[in-house]
Design an enzyme around this catalytic site. Structure first.
Site, short mmCIF file in Angstrom:
data_model
loop_
_atom_site.label_atom_id
_atom_site.label_comp_id
_atom_site.label_asym_id
_atom_site.label_seq_id
_atom_site.Cartn_x
_atom_site.Cartn_y
_atom_site.Cartn_z
N LYS A 128 0.72 -1.45 0.09
CA LYS A 128 -0.21 -0.13 0.03
C LYS A 128 0.99 1.17 0.14
CE LYS A 128 -3.53 1.92 2.88
NZ LYS A 128 -4.43 2.02 3.90
N GLU B 235 10.75 -4.49 4.56
CA GLU B 235 10.61 -5.95 4.01
C GLU B 235 10.53 -6.19 2.57
OE1 GLU B 235 9.06 -4.65 6.77
OE2 GLU B 235 9.13 -6.28 8.11
N GLY C 256 -4.81 -2.27 5.33
CA GLY C 256 -4.07 -3.35 4.85
C GLY C 256 -4.74 -4.65 5.00
N ARG C 257 -5.17 -4.98 6.25
CA ARG C 257 -5.52 -6.09 6.63
C ARG C 257 -7.13 -6.34 6.25
NH1 ARG C 257 -4.65 -3.06 10.74
NH2 ARG C 257 -6.21 -2.23 12.17
N GLU D 88 -4.53 -7.27 15.21
CA GLU D 88 -4.08 -5.89 14.90
C GLU D 88 -5.16 -5.05 15.04
OE1 GLU D 88 -0.37 -5.30 11.99
OE2 GLU D 88 -2.37 -4.97 10.84
N HIS E 65 -4.13 -33.29 17.25
CA HIS E 65 -3.00 -34.23 17.75
C HIS E 65 -1.89 -33.33 18.29
CE1 HIS E 65 -4.46 -38.09 15.81
NE2 HIS E 65 -4.90 -37.18 15.02
N LYS F 151 9.29 -0.60 13.91
CA LYS F 151 9.81 -0.04 12.52
C LYS F 151 10.96 1.11 12.76
CE LYS F 151 6.00 -0.90 9.36
NZ LYS F 151 5.17 -0.32 8.55
C1 G6Q Z 1 -2.55 -4.18 8.22
C2 G6Q Z 1 -1.26 -3.42 8.32
C3 G6Q Z 1 -0.10 -4.06 7.91
C4 G6Q Z 1 0.45 -3.66 6.34
C5 G6Q Z 1 1.95 -4.23 6.11
C6 G6Q Z 1 2.16 -3.83 4.74
O1 G6Q Z 1 -3.53 -3.64 8.35
O2 G6Q Z 1 -1.44 -2.12 7.96
O3 G6Q Z 1 0.18 -5.37 8.12
O4 G6Q Z 1 -0.48 -4.34 5.58
O5 G6Q Z 1 2.75 -3.44 7.20
O6 G6Q Z 1 2.07 -2.51 4.61
P1 G6Q Z 1 2.38 -2.01 3.13
O7 G6Q Z 1 1.14 -2.46 2.33
O8 G6Q Z 1 2.30 -0.66 2.95
O9 G6Q Z 1 3.48 -2.55 2.53
#
Ligand code: G6Q
Length: 549
Positions: free
Chosen positions: A204, A210, A265-266, A351, A382, A510
């Protein structure tokens, strides 16, 4: 409703606890022949049986009073109409717009977002049809056999879970790389041919450490293998809200799939972030996934509280988390295709509702988000089921199972269904010491053995579960299931008065990682740390000579 009405609703539940909490469910079943009918809900072919919970009708009534006092319905309306519910980031929360299927306009800041949503869906169809059908070719003219999705958190967990569930093996092979640990990407690339590999960079922000580190390494690998920078345009696409950063990375605008800041994001699998789903299962399947989520959205918005599935699941969760003291709940899909469902749900729930400050900026006074965890059955039986059956903790479970399988292997699915129903039954009924003793005696055990072993074989029972049964795990049903849990989390956040749509807790880590990285790579001089962190850095230097590999 006022805060005193809300407080009164909480107190009524606490008083009710003493009245019913210790009544074993097997007694409640014996006392009420209508219990299954009373405590089941349906949406199309999906059935939620919540009769195996420590509740009586009064419990649900009091829980619904709580939802009323917290004005959950008002919050639902505000979400669906584009209000900026994400107060700390001043953003609307409109993943429901991504799966709006009708002609309805949905405005954010006075502008209808739906034309943009529909345009990206069309772009996704053209692209996924092109890749799956062989029209989209790589730099050398090869068709695409492998797709590497690079993203993390919300930009990975949803598409990973859904693609694993819906992949029928008739599209390109999908690989998900999320961890910045280079072994993730290195192992993935080791088996691939650059000429027939497509990379999706899903971010996003397009700044996540990462994802950008993995994307740069993947880019270098591709250019190294194919010998030209021009290959990037044929082998990289971006899913992002950050057009400028995608361009700077070398991805042409025609390869960019947009989404918007009102998509958390989620909650982004329904947006361009779902492109790998369309590549794996086809755009028709993606559309059906949206249809299913939309059906649940309508149900959530329109069904009265007593018939409302997300509301009911949420209220039961509140009952356990806030009144009966459960710290976690387990979600156990009896379906290997849902192997990543708990991982996806973990982020959606933890989250969203892992917060200590309310939307009013004050600290909350009641427990918020529970710990969500799980693995598919029957494997889970199990490993951790022992604790759920006989441990000292209360762990409510959600079981998910399809009535029909789609793999064609005879004999398997009846075993799956039998195990799923049997676990829920055993958790509820348990086994008394008298029964254990009688069974052991009947099997010929010596009296001394019976005395020694019987206590270990007792199951208290009275352990709650929800059972969710649906005909088949098809794309539409998966959309229904995902939206069910998203809205459950929403209701709980509204009752706790927290912002379920920010994640500031992720930010501190971060920032600190950036500071330590600058020390490790020598780009900035050491800064003071606590003794433990300083000691760890010194030890790392002693092992490596201070050079990052
Ligand atoms: C979700 C969070 C988080 C996000 C990641 C990746 O709700 O905001 O999990 O999706 O940190 O972020 P980017 O999509 O900006 O790389």
């Amino acid at each position: 409703m006022t805060s005193s009405q809300l407080e009164a609703a909480w107190q009524a539940l606490e008083a009710h606890r003493a009245a019913i909490a210790d009544r074993p469910m097997r007694e409640l079943f014996a006392a009420d022949p209508q219990r299954f009918a009373r405590f089941t809900l349906r949406l199309d072919d999906l059935l939620l049986d919540y009769s195996k919970n420590r509740i009586v009708p009064k419990t649900m009534e009091l829980l619904r009073n709580l939802a009323r006092a917290a004005d959950v319905q008002g919050a639902v309306e505000r979400m669906f109409t584009g209000a900026k519910l994400n107060v700390s980031e001043d953003r609307a929360v409109l993943h429901v717009a991504l799966r709006e299927r009708g002609p309805r306009a949905i405005a954010v800041d006075g502008a209808d977002v739906m034309p943009g949503v529909r345009a990206v869906l069309t772009q996704m169809r053209t692209f996924s049809d092109g890749v799956r059908g062989g029209a989209w070719r790589g730099q050398t003219g090869a068709t695409i056999t492998d797709v590497v999705h690079i993203g993390i958190g919300g930009s990975s967990l949803g598409p990973q879970m859904v693609a694993a569930a819906l992949d029928r093996g008739d599209g390109p092979r999908l690989h998900f790389v999320s961890n910045v640990d280079g072994s993730h990407l290195a192992r993935c690339l080791a088996g691939l041919d650059a000429a027939s590999t497509l990379f999706i960079v899903a971010s996003k922000s397009f700044t996540t450490q990462e994802t950008m580190t993995n994307a740069r390494s993947a880019r270098a690998w591709l250019v190294g293998k194919l010998g030209t920078e021009k290959a990037v345009a044929r082998h990289f696409v971006a899913l992002s809200t950050n057009t400028a950063a995608c361009g700077a990375f070398g991805i042409p605008e025609s390869n960019m799939f947009a989404f918007w800041d009102w998509v958390g994001g989620r909650y982004s699998s329904w947006s361009a972030i779902g492109l790998p789903i369309a590549l794996a299962a086809g755009m028709d399947a993606f559309d059906q996934l949206l249809d299913g989520a939309h059906a649940m959205d309508r149900h959530f918005r329109e069904a009265p509280p007593e018939a409302n599935l997300p509301m009911t699941l949420a209220l039961l969760g509140i009952w356990y988390a806030n009144i009966l003291g459960a710290e976690s709940y387990a979600v156990v899909p009896y379906d290997q295709r849902l192997a990543r469902f708990a991982a996806w749900l973990q982020q959606v729930d933890m989250e969203s509702n892992g917060k200590t400050v309310g939307t009013d900026g004050r600290r909350v006074t009641r427990t918020t988000g529970p710990i969500a965890w799980g693995e598919p059955g029957t494997d889970a039986q199990h490993s951790f089921f022992q604790l759920i059956h006989q441990g000292t903790r209360l762990v409510p479970c959600d079981f998910l199972v399809a009535a029909e399988a789609d793999h064609g292997l005879a004999g398997h699915h009846a075993i799956v269904v039998a195990n799923c129903f049997a676990q829920a039954e055993a958790l509820m009924i348990g086994r008394t010491e008298d029964d254990v003793r009688a069974e052991m005696r009947a099997a010929g055990a010596a009296p001394a053995t019976v005395d020694r072993v019987a206590p270990h074989r007792v199951f208290d029972g009275n352990r709650p579960s929800n059972m969710i049964v649906f005909r088949r795990l098809d794309p539409r049903t998966l959309g229904v299931l995902m939206a069910l849990y998203e809205h459950k989390v929403f209701v709980q956040g509204a009752i706790w008065g927290i912002n379920s749509f920010d994640q500031w807790g992720v930010e501190l880590g971060k920032q600190l990682a950036g500071r330590i990285l600058a020390e490790i790579d020598g780009s900035s001089p050491p800064v003071p740390h606590d003794a433990s962190t300083a000691g760890l850095l010194a030890y790392w230097r002693s092992l490596t000579g201070g050079t990052a590999p």
